[in-house]
Each structure stands twice: as structure tokens, then as C-alpha cells.
Enzyme design. Sequence first.
Site, PDB file in Angstrom:
ATOM      1  N   ARG A 167      53.862  40.500  21.767  1.00 51.23           N
ATOM      2  CA  ARG A 167      55.272  40.406  21.408  1.00 51.23           C
ATOM      3  C   ARG A 167      56.166  41.025  22.473  1.00 51.23           C
ATOM      4  NH1 ARG A 167      55.926  43.135  15.927  1.00 51.23           N
ATOM      5  NH2 ARG A 167      54.492  44.520  16.973  1.00 51.23           N
TER       6      ARG A 167
ATOM      7  N   ARG B 289      62.250  39.315  29.941  1.00 55.39           N
ATOM      8  CA  ARG B 289      63.466  38.504  30.011  1.00 55.39           C
ATOM      9  C   ARG B 289      63.955  38.396  31.442  1.00 55.39           C
ATOM     10  NH1 ARG B 289      65.876  41.874  25.716  1.00 55.39           N
ATOM     11  NH2 ARG B 289      65.075  41.126  23.725  1.00 55.39           N
TER      12      ARG B 289
ATOM     13  N   ARG C 119      45.782  55.513  13.508  1.00 57.90           N
ATOM     14  CA  ARG C 119      46.354  56.442  14.466  1.00 57.90           C
ATOM     15  C   ARG C 119      47.443  57.234  13.764  1.00 57.90           C
ATOM     16  NH1 ARG C 119      44.531  56.335  18.796  1.00 57.90           N
ATOM     17  NH2 ARG C 119      46.216  57.538  19.724  1.00 57.90           N
TER      18      ARG C 119
ATOM     19  N   ARG D 268      57.206  59.515  24.050  1.00 57.93           N
ATOM     20  CA  ARG D 268      58.661  59.302  24.119  1.00 57.93           C
ATOM     21  C   ARG D 268      59.416  60.470  23.521  1.00 57.93           C
ATOM     22  NH1 ARG D 268      58.562  53.820  20.278  1.00 57.93           N
ATOM     23  NH2 ARG D 268      57.296  54.744  18.634  1.00 57.93           N
TER      24      ARG D 268
ATOM     25  N   GLU E 289      57.246  62.763  20.769  1.00 56.85           N
ATOM     26  CA  GLU E 289      56.248  62.043  19.981  1.00 56.85           C
ATOM     27  C   GLU E 289      54.927  61.995  20.745  1.00 56.85           C
ATOM     28  OE1 GLU E 289      57.677  58.324  18.349  1.00 56.85           O
ATOM     29  OE2 GLU E 289      55.694  57.424  18.501  1.00 56.85           O
TER      30      GLU E 289
ATOM     31  N   TYR F 120      50.245  46.881   9.943  1.00 57.11           N
ATOM     32  CA  TYR F 120      51.524  47.436  10.386  1.00 57.11           C
ATOM     33  C   TYR F 120      52.639  46.562   9.833  1.00 57.11           C
ATOM     34  CZ  TYR F 120      55.535  49.163  12.600  1.00 57.11           C
ATOM     35  OH  TYR F 120      56.797  49.694  12.756  1.00 57.11           O
TER      36      TYR F 120
ATOM     37  N   ASP G 206      56.885  46.362   9.508  1.00 56.19           N
ATOM     38  CA  ASP G 206      58.231  46.896   9.653  1.00 56.19           C
ATOM     39  C   ASP G 206      58.872  46.969   8.271  1.00 56.19           C
ATOM     40  OD1 ASP G 206      58.732  47.539  12.335  1.00 56.19           O
ATOM     41  OD2 ASP G 206      59.033  45.429  12.867  1.00 56.19           O
TER      42      ASP G 206
HETATM   43  P1  FAD Z   1      55.148  54.036   3.119  1.00 63.18           P
HETATM   44  O1  FAD Z   1      56.549  54.204   3.543  1.00 63.18           O
HETATM   45  O2  FAD Z   1      54.077  54.664   3.929  1.00 63.18           O
HETATM   46  O3  FAD Z   1      55.038  54.569   1.615  1.00 63.18           O
HETATM   47  C1  FAD Z   1      53.817  54.795   0.968  1.00 63.18           C
HETATM   48  C2  FAD Z   1      53.993  55.957   0.012  1.00 63.18           C
HETATM   49  O4  FAD Z   1      52.828  56.071  -0.816  1.00 63.18           O
HETATM   50  C3  FAD Z   1      54.159  57.301   0.715  1.00 63.18           C
HETATM   51  O5  FAD Z   1      55.353  57.912   0.313  1.00 63.18           O
HETATM   52  C4  FAD Z   1      52.920  58.087   0.277  1.00 63.18           C
HETATM   53  O6  FAD Z   1      53.179  59.469   0.105  1.00 63.18           O
HETATM   54  C5  FAD Z   1      52.585  57.432  -1.056  1.00 63.18           C
HETATM   55  N1  FAD Z   1      51.194  57.623  -1.452  1.00 63.18           N
HETATM   56  C6  FAD Z   1      50.089  57.371  -0.713  1.00 63.18           C
HETATM   57  N2  FAD Z   1      48.980  57.706  -1.407  1.00 63.18           N
HETATM   58  C7  FAD Z   1      49.397  58.163  -2.614  1.00 63.18           C
HETATM   59  C8  FAD Z   1      48.721  58.667  -3.755  1.00 63.18           C
HETATM   60  N3  FAD Z   1      47.389  58.785  -3.791  1.00 63.18           N
HETATM   61  N4  FAD Z   1      49.450  59.060  -4.816  1.00 63.18           N
HETATM   62  C9  FAD Z   1      50.803  58.979  -4.777  1.00 63.18           C
HETATM   63  N5  FAD Z   1      51.490  58.510  -3.720  1.00 63.18           N
HETATM   64  C10 FAD Z   1      50.801  58.109  -2.644  1.00 63.18           C
HETATM   65  N6  FAD Z   1      59.876  49.927  10.479  1.00 63.18           N
HETATM   66  C11 FAD Z   1      60.970  49.334  10.967  1.00 63.18           C
HETATM   67  O7  FAD Z   1      61.431  48.342  10.396  1.00 63.18           O
HETATM   68  N7  FAD Z   1      61.618  49.836  12.060  1.00 63.18           N
HETATM   69  C12 FAD Z   1      61.161  50.938  12.718  1.00 63.18           C
HETATM   70  O8  FAD Z   1      61.774  51.370  13.704  1.00 63.18           O
HETATM   71  C13 FAD Z   1      59.991  51.575  12.232  1.00 63.18           C
HETATM   72  N8  FAD Z   1      59.495  52.657  12.854  1.00 63.18           N
HETATM   73  C14 FAD Z   1      58.346  53.228  12.378  1.00 63.18           C
HETATM   74  C15 FAD Z   1      57.843  54.328  13.043  1.00 63.18           C
HETATM   75  C16 FAD Z   1      56.667  54.912  12.589  1.00 63.18           C
HETATM   76  C17 FAD Z   1      56.124  56.114  13.314  1.00 63.18           C
HETATM   77  C18 FAD Z   1      55.989  54.391  11.459  1.00 63.18           C
HETATM   78  C19 FAD Z   1      54.711  54.998  10.972  1.00 63.18           C
HETATM   79  C20 FAD Z   1      56.511  53.305  10.800  1.00 63.18           C
HETATM   80  C21 FAD Z   1      57.697  52.703  11.252  1.00 63.18           C
HETATM   81  N9  FAD Z   1      58.241  51.617  10.603  1.00 63.18           N
HETATM   82  C22 FAD Z   1      59.371  51.023  11.083  1.00 63.18           C
HETATM   83  C23 FAD Z   1      57.586  51.054   9.403  1.00 63.18           C
HETATM   84  C24 FAD Z   1      58.107  51.608   8.100  1.00 63.18           C
HETATM   85  O9  FAD Z   1      57.899  52.999   8.031  1.00 63.18           O
HETATM   86  C25 FAD Z   1      57.336  50.856   7.012  1.00 63.18           C
HETATM   87  O10 FAD Z   1      57.703  49.524   7.010  1.00 63.18           O
HETATM   88  C26 FAD Z   1      57.566  51.358   5.659  1.00 63.18           C
HETATM   89  O11 FAD Z   1      57.233  52.718   5.620  1.00 63.18           O
HETATM   90  C27 FAD Z   1      56.641  50.589   4.744  1.00 63.18           C
HETATM   91  O12 FAD Z   1      56.776  51.063   3.491  1.00 63.18           O
HETATM   92  P2  FAD Z   1      55.538  51.202   2.510  1.00 63.18           P
HETATM   93  O13 FAD Z   1      56.169  51.390   1.195  1.00 63.18           O
HETATM   94  O14 FAD Z   1      54.575  50.107   2.697  1.00 63.18           O
HETATM   95  O15 FAD Z   1      54.751  52.509   3.004  1.00 63.18           O
HETATM   96  N1  UDP Z   2      54.395  49.530  25.549  1.00 60.02           N
HETATM   97  C1  UDP Z   2      54.174  50.004  26.821  1.00 60.02           C
HETATM   98  N2  UDP Z   2      55.170  50.715  27.449  1.00 60.02           N
HETATM   99  C2  UDP Z   2      56.351  50.988  26.853  1.00 60.02           C
HETATM  100  C3  UDP Z   2      56.569  50.507  25.543  1.00 60.02           C
HETATM  101  C4  UDP Z   2      55.571  49.778  24.914  1.00 60.02           C
HETATM  102  O1  UDP Z   2      53.112  49.810  27.374  1.00 60.02           O
HETATM  103  O2  UDP Z   2      57.193  51.655  27.472  1.00 60.02           O
HETATM  104  C5  UDP Z   2      53.292  48.777  24.891  1.00 60.02           C
HETATM  105  C6  UDP Z   2      52.289  49.697  24.205  1.00 60.02           C
HETATM  106  O3  UDP Z   2      51.001  49.100  24.325  1.00 60.02           O
HETATM  107  C7  UDP Z   2      52.745  49.692  22.766  1.00 60.02           C
HETATM  108  C8  UDP Z   2      53.252  48.261  22.607  1.00 60.02           C
HETATM  109  O4  UDP Z   2      53.804  47.935  23.883  1.00 60.02           O
HETATM  110  O5  UDP Z   2      51.679  49.986  21.901  1.00 60.02           O
HETATM  111  C9  UDP Z   2      54.288  48.104  21.504  1.00 60.02           C
HETATM  112  O6  UDP Z   2      55.380  48.958  21.771  1.00 60.02           O
HETATM  113  P1  UDP Z   2      56.552  49.239  20.723  1.00 60.02           P
HETATM  114  O7  UDP Z   2      57.507  50.195  21.344  1.00 60.02           O
HETATM  115  O8  UDP Z   2      57.062  47.936  20.229  1.00 60.02           O
HETATM  116  O9  UDP Z   2      55.754  49.892  19.538  1.00 60.02           O
HETATM  117  P2  UDP Z   2      56.089  51.068  18.537  1.00 60.02           P
HETATM  118  O10 UDP Z   2      55.334  52.222  19.087  1.00 60.02           O
HETATM  119  O11 UDP Z   2      57.564  51.310  18.532  1.00 60.02           O
HETATM  120  O12 UDP Z   2      55.565  50.573  17.242  1.00 60.02           O
END
Ligand code: FAD
Ligand code: UDP
Length: 390
Positions: free
Chosen positions: A176, A180, A259, A290, A314, A362, A364
Site C-alpha cells: 500500500r 507519487r 507486535r 518515530r 515510539e 489489523y 483501522d
Molecule cells: P480495541 O480498540 O483494541 O478494543 C478492544 C477492547 O477489548 C480493549 O479495550 C480491551 O481492553 C478489551 N478486552 C480485551 N480482552 C478483554 C477481556 N478478556 N475482558 C474484557 N475486555 C477485554 N486506526 C486508524 O483508523 N487510524 C490510525 O491512525 C490508527 N493508529 C493506530 C495506532 C496503533 C498503535 C494501533 C495499535 C492501532 C491504530 N489504529 C488506527 C487502529 C485502531 O486502534 C483500531 O481500529 C481500533 O482500536 C479497533 O477497535 P477494536 O474495538 O477492534 O479493538
Molecule cells: N515504512 C517504512 N518507512 C517509513 C514508513 C513506513 O519503511 O518511514 C514501511 C514499514 O515497513 C511499515 C509500513 O511501511 O511497516 C507501513 O507503514 P505505516 O506508517 O503505514 O504503518 P503504521 O505503523 O502507521 O501502521
Amino acid sequence: SSLDFDLVVVGSGFFGLTIAERAASDGHRVIVIDRRDHIGGNAYSHRDPDTGIEVHNYGAHLFHTSNRTVWEYVNRFTSFTSYQHRVHTNHHGVVYPLPINLGTINQFFASAHSPEEARRLIAEQASEFTIADARNLEEKAIALIGRPLYEAFIRDYTAKQWQTDPTELPAEVISRLPVRYTYDSRYFNDAFEGLPVDGYTAWIERMADHPLIEVRLGTDFFDESQPINKAAVVGTLPVVYTGPVDRYFDYAAGPLGWRTLDFTSEVVPVPDFQGTPVMNYADADVPYTRIHEFRHFHPEREEYPKDRTIIMREYSRFAEADDEPYYPVNTPDDRSKLLQYREMQASQPDVLFGGRLGTYQYLDMHMAIGSALTQYANKVAPMLSGSPSA
Ligand code: FAD
Ligand code: UDP
């Protein structure tokens, strides 16, 4: 009784809350439990008490979608700012724009190539591999952007992020990656983008704010000392489970690989630390991937202090048993375990698995919300009206 509900939702992230909100709005009584002491899953944020700056506890969350149904749904609970995400990267002490675009290319080669000239240059540098034949992340990336840009911006960053040699990572991880041949440096291509005006937690709380929704925090579904646990409710009430799928089945097929991330945040006594929300660090000698600087997510918030700023570094590593699972590793071994867990789910017809952890995917935020809307309409609503679809 303590089981005076129509539906149990395990997990108060966006998936669980979307299910709960839809069920409550159809007149069903819902209990949402979460083992954390706050609502909202990984999208949770809080205002730092010292500076008032909104900090995303589990890493920066940027909302973006091209799905109009999801966009209209989320706009019931919050309005969005006009924020557009942009990222820069530091390589050998020089800052470049990402994703790789004409600006990155011309800065890297100290050139003034036109789009056509840049295409020709990259095609020459990418000729070692073809996109169709690339067998792993390294070959795919080189096929897309050529070896020099790959080695500068992708190789070491990816090795830090995944602690795996890029030749052993699947090509999809990079598929993905937009390249550009214009100066457009927007990170996302989606039709709708922005940040919730009053913050993530206000948005999340409005989703849960319904007289038919009860939320119990600090409550683990596997803790039999509290009433809403697996042994007590499965078979009695329909359940939507958004926790880790391997945990639900007591790791019967083995643990799935994840991870995790470590975040360290710091208040820095300067008005502006890096001039932008996210700076990647491409090189191997910098241990973090980052730095996020939260004030820049909300340039419109005039109340933010002018003399201090909050940054968050991070770091990425394999998750151990007690770590928060963040990104599925998805090795072939993980895929085969997941298939076994999917088969086990068939024996649990009144438990629906959803969300990031429940499906080992994964997602979003817009994907979690979109799939919850679909699961509600197709599976949960029929179950609640007494005609299980399974
Ligand atoms: P979660 O938000 O993980 O919710 C699951 C919940 O279940 C948690 O609160 C947990 O405590 C609970 N749970 C688990 N086990 C139990 C149990 N046994 N009993 C009771 N409760 C429990 N999305 C974007 O659109 N844009 C972004 O920029 C973006 N950045 C992200 C960056 C990171 C580092 C991560 C990890 C995710 C990111 N996401 C992003 C994704 C976003 O966080 C998820 O889409 C969203 O959290 C999904 O929601 P969920 O409800 O599936 O899971
Ligand atoms: N990536 C990279 N260099 C960068 C940013 C991203 O090599 O500066 C690669 C890396 O393999 C990463 C993937 O592109 O796992 C996806 O990056 P993105 O920032 O979309 O992922 P995020 O960590 O925000 O979920």
C-alpha cells in the site's frame, strides 16, 4: 438479576461500542465490559493534566475513510476538524517528506526532475525486480522505488518496526506504500479525513451514552469472580467478543504472534519541538521508529500552552504474554493457528467474534466501525430478534 441484559459486549473499543450503540438504539439492553479502567480501546485519549494537550495513549490515531456510510455514522457522535495527515522522515540528519513523492525524490537526488524524468530514473533503479515477481518485502519495495530510496527510507525503518529482515517479510506489508510522481504529500488517499473536534474520548463516550447501555470497566471476561464472565453467560446470552481470539479458547491451538509498542512521553519546555505531528526516523542507529508531537494534531486549539509541548517516542518489539497486542505478525504458522481458532468458533454459535483482536487482523478505526455495522445488521440483529442466522 445480574444477567438482566439482552446482549453482552466484551471490549469497549470502536467495534464493541458500535455493536452496543446499534443494539441499544433498536431497544435492546446491552452490557459492555472492558478489563481496562477506561472506555474506547486503543482509540482512547486523555488531556494531559499539566498542559491540557490531548495525548493518544496507544499511539497517534488519525481518522480517515472513503466509506460514506461509516462517515455519516461517526458524524452522529462528533464533528471533525480539517486535519490532513502528513509525515516526514529523518535520514542521516536530513528531513524528507513521506510518502515517497516527487519532493522526496528531488531532495534525495538533489535534482529538479519532472514527473516523467523521475519515473524514468526510478524505473532504471528498480529494474532488478519486477512488481509481479517480487517474493518478499525487500524485492517488492525495490521494484516500486529502486534500491537507493529503499535503502534510505524503508530497509532500516522496516527492520526496526518488525525486527525481521525485510527479505523475510511478506510483500503485502509494503504494497500500500504509495509512490507519487507529484508533490502531493498527503499520507492518506481517502475521501474523508479529520480529527474529532472535542477529542476521541468525548466521541467514544457519546457512543456509549444511552440509557440501555451499561458499561463496566476493570472487568475481565475470564474472571469468574465477577458476574459477566465466559462460564456464566455463554449459552445464556448472545455475546459479541472483541478480545483476543486465542485467549477465548485458552490458547488451545497455541498463542498467535503480535507486535507491541512502547511509548515514552515527555513534556519539553519549548513552544514547538519538531514543527510537525509525526517525524519518522529511518536509520538503524536511532532506536525508536518515530516521534509524535501532539499539539500539531490540533493547530486550531488556541488554549494549548505556548511554552511547552508533549512528545512521544515510539519503539516496536515482539509482544510477550503480558504486553498489549497491537499488530498481528501473521507468519504462516499464525495463519494455520487462526484457521484452527475459526473452526473452534463454529462450536460457539451465540458468540460472535469481532474487531482487531477477535479476528486477528489489523483494522483501522473506520474498518472496525464498518465491519461492526455489517455484523450488527447481518448477525446480531437477527439473533436479538429471536431468529439466529447461524
Ligand atoms: P480495541 O480498540 O483494541 O478494543 C478492544 C477492547 O477489548 C480493549 O479495550 C480491551 O481492553 C478489551 N478486552 C480485551 N480482552 C478483554 C477481556 N478478556 N475482558 C474484557 N475486555 C477485554 N486506526 C486508524 O483508523 N487510524 C490510525 O491512525 C490508527 N493508529 C493506530 C495506532 C496503533 C498503535 C494501533 C495499535 C492501532 C491504530 N489504529 C488506527 C487502529 C485502531 O486502534 C483500531 O481500529 C481500533 O482500536 C479497533 O477497535 P477494536 O474495538 O477492534 O479493538
Ligand atoms: N515504512 C517504512 N518507512 C517509513 C514508513 C513506513 O519503511 O518511514 C514501511 C514499514 O515497513 C511499515 C509500513 O511501511 O511497516 C507501513 O507503514 P505505516 O506508517 O503505514 O504503518 P503504521 O505503523 O502507521 O501502521
